[in-house]
Design an enzyme around this catalytic site. Structure first.
Site, PDB file in Angstrom:
ATOM      1  N   HIS A 195       0.805  -1.221   0.000  1.00 27.57           N
ATOM      2  CA  HIS A 195       0.000   0.000   0.000  1.00 27.57           C
ATOM      3  C   HIS A 195       0.834   1.266   0.000  1.00 27.57           C
ATOM      4  CE1 HIS A 195      -3.873  -1.663   1.075  1.00 27.57           C
ATOM      5  NE2 HIS A 195      -4.314  -0.438   0.945  1.00 27.57           N
ATOM      6  N   GLU A 437       4.964 -13.341 -20.975  1.00 27.42           N
ATOM      7  CA  GLU A 437       5.815 -13.362 -19.788  1.00 27.42           C
ATOM      8  C   GLU A 437       6.115 -14.782 -19.317  1.00 27.42           C
ATOM      9  OE1 GLU A 437       3.885 -11.115 -16.675  1.00 27.42           O
ATOM     10  OE2 GLU A 437       1.906 -11.858 -17.227  1.00 27.42           O
ATOM     11  N   ASP A 461       8.478 -11.111 -15.256  1.00 24.29           N
ATOM     12  CA  ASP A 461       8.163 -12.531 -15.151  1.00 24.29           C
ATOM     13  C   ASP A 461       8.904 -13.362 -16.185  1.00 24.29           C
ATOM     14  OD1 ASP A 461       6.492 -13.038 -12.928  1.00 24.29           O
ATOM     15  OD2 ASP A 461       4.916 -11.869 -13.887  1.00 24.29           O
ATOM     16  N   CYS A 508       6.335  -3.894 -20.919  1.00 26.05           N
ATOM     17  CA  CYS A 508       5.897  -3.157 -19.736  1.00 26.05           C
ATOM     18  C   CYS A 508       6.600  -3.635 -18.461  1.00 26.05           C
ATOM     19  CB  CYS A 508       4.382  -3.233 -19.581  1.00 26.05           C
ATOM     20  SG  CYS A 508       3.777  -4.919 -19.436  1.00 26.05           S
TER      21      CYS A 508
HETATM   22  C1  PEP Z   1       6.073  -8.269 -15.775  1.00 30.52           C
HETATM   23  O1  PEP Z   1       5.979  -9.425 -15.381  1.00 30.52           O
HETATM   24  O2  PEP Z   1       7.071  -7.820 -16.374  1.00 30.52           O
HETATM   25  C2  PEP Z   1       4.979  -7.314 -15.568  1.00 30.52           C
HETATM   26  C3  PEP Z   1       4.968  -6.118 -16.113  1.00 30.52           C
HETATM   27  O3  PEP Z   1       4.006  -7.699 -14.739  1.00 30.52           O
HETATM   28  P1  PEP Z   1       4.126  -7.662 -13.153  1.00 30.52           P
HETATM   29  O4  PEP Z   1       5.437  -7.021 -12.796  1.00 30.52           O
HETATM   30  O5  PEP Z   1       2.944  -6.910 -12.693  1.00 30.52           O
HETATM   31  O6  PEP Z   1       4.078  -9.121 -12.842  1.00 30.52           O
HETATM   32 MG    MG Z   2       4.071 -10.226 -14.711  1.00 30.67          MG
END
Ligand code: PEP
Ligand code: MG
Length: 587
Positions: A195, A437, A461, A508
């Site tokens: 949070h 991922e 991931d 991302c």
């Molecule tokens: C990732 O796995 O790169 C991703 C953007 O998702 P998260 O970090 O939310 O798992």
């Molecule tokens: Mg991810």
């Protein structure tokens, strides 16, 4: 003054700050008085309790309204549940009975009962109950402060610039604090998705969390250097270190001002190749400030935060409002919202199996959504309905094969049909894409591209799964190397297959916001980069300083490398040649 000391925690919100420490410790609690009362005092003790309870409820109501105004309905819901606890008549009866039976003063009786309740919940195997224990403790402290007439110091009253040092902050603390005066936050507890981390990023306050016992190392008034980008905290820096950081802050500011001038300029290489830079967000309100950094859209809205409490997740309206807020804030620029990505490192107490031996390989993300079609459809309907408020793209997390994608798309069609039945409008040409991922998805990118409108590579991931390294495990996370040839080969393969099928590829994961990787990613053919908004200017500067052709040559060379060590050296040397002032590649 004690000697200088350096500690490293989790970089949770970027920026460098030098300021004095302000210790805000929950344990600053006065001793609870205990004495016997006579039978004829029971009524007056009870009245004292009712008054204290009423005052506490007024405080919570004010916080609830403020949360609705300033943060989000999700945050506000936490206070709503606190209010319900204060109004719980069964609990009040229990206190009254104990008061009559024990003939002890009300402070003691109240504390005894609430402590016993919260300890019982703490020991429960179900995380839902354990979470409730923290709420009970928050609420009972509030009542206790009223009973003892000790005014708990409110962080809203801070009237000097400070670095807030705490064991763990409650959402009510973060909301209430004077955000102009809190220059940074350091905490024993917390992680990147806690949070406090999420709110700190939303309010643009640098933060280093997960420092274990930093509250024991710091004294009130110590000078601290907090580097929310690297995770370093220096206690009582000596003069040379202080000077070094003061210089770093000055440079950071100057560089940042210069970066901001880039805001209106396109992310385009010297030879005219244009890419798109977007922001990652976690709470809807963050969308209001990403344009400041020149974000051309939202490339990843992690919807998990909406699922922190079970009520909201099932409430379509709450979700609809949150998604619409983001879409409207972006005024027609694209917004990619990812469906629920729970499990693994994203602990959502109510949407989680608690008995998995291997949660990272378990019932998470799209697997969870597909096994709970009603919950999934609620989210999809909320997304569909909000789509008329802007330019929405939907993305599924953790897809590992075509069956999962087809199943998700078919539930999406059902959600559309439900909206049509209810005469609810939605945008018909919405793009639906997937995150790549999982190594299996990377290996079958050509197959998945047939059914996806776009890909977004989740390197966090993808690296974790392809190198078999738990990204949260300190013992092995040195192995999580984005420059590992295996990862680079995956990236190349994903991008090539996507382009062959005519779809765009975004990234991302954290790698997209790392300026030292920008040239290589350009050379590999990435179309979109989505990152923490604050990183956009640095990445844009790199893009505008290179040619696509030179990046492609770099990428070709890098793909010949046999080890991550070799890749790192090669990229560093290349960057040093193109950007002799290392300022560009540091944050
Ligand atoms: C990732 O796995 O790169 C991703 C953007 O998702 P998260 O970090 O939310 O798992
Ligand atoms: Mg991810």
């Amino acid at each position: 003054m004690d000697a200088m000391k350096k500690l490293t925690g989790i970089p949770a919100s970027p920026g460098i700050v030098i300021e004095k420490a302000f210790l805000y410790l929950e344990d600053d609690f006065p001793e609870i008085p205990r004495y016997s009362i006579r039978k004829n005092q029971v009524e007056s003790e009870w009245k004292r309790f009712l008054t204290a309870n009423h005052e506490a409820a007024e405080e919570v109501k004010a916080l609830h309204e403020r949360a609705l105004r300033e943060v989000s309905t999700e945050q506000a819901a936490i206070f709503q549940s606190h209010l319900m606890m204060l109004e719980d008549t069964d609990f009040q009866e229990q206190i009254k009975d104990h008061l009559k039976d024990s003939l002890q003063n009300i402070e003691w009786v109240f504390w005894d009962i609430s402590r016993e309740l919260s300890q019982r919940l703490m020991a429960a195997p179900d995380s839902q109950f354990r979470e409730r224990a923290a709420d009970i403790s928050d609420v009972s402290r509030r009542v206790m402060h009223q009973l003892l007439s000790v005014k708990k110091f409110s962080l809203a009253d801070l009237n000097a610039d400070v670095i807030l040092v705490s064991h763990d902050l409650l959402p009510s603390d973060v909301l209430a604090m004077n955000k102009k005066r809190v220059k940074a936050i350091v905490m024993d507890a917390g992680g990147r998705t806690s949070h406090t981390a999420i709110l700190a990023r939303a309010f643009d306050i640098p933060a280093v969390l997960g420092l274990s016992s930093i509250t024991k190392e710091i004294d009130e008034g110590d000078t601290l250097v907090v580097n929310g980008t690297s995770g370093e905290v220096i206690i009582n820096p000596d003069t040379p270190v202080l000077r070094q950081y003061q210089k770093a802050i000055d440079q950071y500011r100057k560089r940042f001002d210069a970066f901001l001038e880039l805001r209106e300029l396109p992310a385009e290489t010297k030879d005219g190749h244009r890419v798109c830079l977007k922001a990652n967000i976690e709470i809807p309100e963050e969308a209001d400030q990403v344009s400041r950094y020149g974000a051309e859209g939202i490339g990843l809205y992690r919807s998990e935060f909406l699922f922190l409490t079970p009520k909201q997740a099932t409430a379509e309206e709450e979700q609809y409002r949150a998604y619409s807020h983001v879409l409207k804030a972006m005024e027609g620029r694209p917004v990619t919202i990812r469906t629920l990505d729970n499990g693994g490192d994203k602990l959502l107490p109510n949407f989680q199996a608690t008995d998995e031996k291997n949660p990272l390989l378990g019932w998470r993300a799209i697997r969870f959504s597909l096994s709970r079609p009603e919950l999934f459809k609620t989210q999809l309907r909320a997304l569909l309905r909000s789509s008329i408020n802007g330019n929405l793209k939907i993305m599924f997390p953790m897809i590992s094969g075509i069956e999962e994608l087809e199943q998700a798309l078919s539930i999406f069609e059902e959600a559309k049909a439900e909206c049509r039945r209810k005469n609810q409008a939605y945008s018909d040409d919405m793009e639906v894409g997937i995150m790549i991922e999982v190594p299996a998805a990377a290996m079958t990118a050509d197959i998945l591209a047939e059914r996806s409108d776009f890909f977004s590579i989740g390197t966090n991931d993808l690296i974790q799964y392809s190198l078999a390294v738990d990204r949260g495990n300190e013992r092995v996370n040195y192995l999580a190397q984005p420059s590992h040839p295996a990862v680079l080969r995956y990236l190349k393969k994903i991008i090539r297959h996507a382009h062959e099928k005519g779809i765009t590829v975004a990234m991302c994961g954290e790698l997209a916001g790392d300026p030292s990787a920008t040239a290589l990613l350009l050379g590999l053919g990435l179309d979109e980069f989505s990152m923490t908004a604050q990183s956009i200017p640095q990445v844009k500067r790199i893009i505008r300083g290179v040619t696509l052709e030179s990046c492609q040559i770099l990428a070709e060379k890098v793909l010949q490398c046999t080890s991550y060590h070799h890749v790192t050296l090669l990229v560093e040397a290349w960057m040093a040649e193109y950007f002799p002032s290392t300022d560009e590649i540091r944050s």
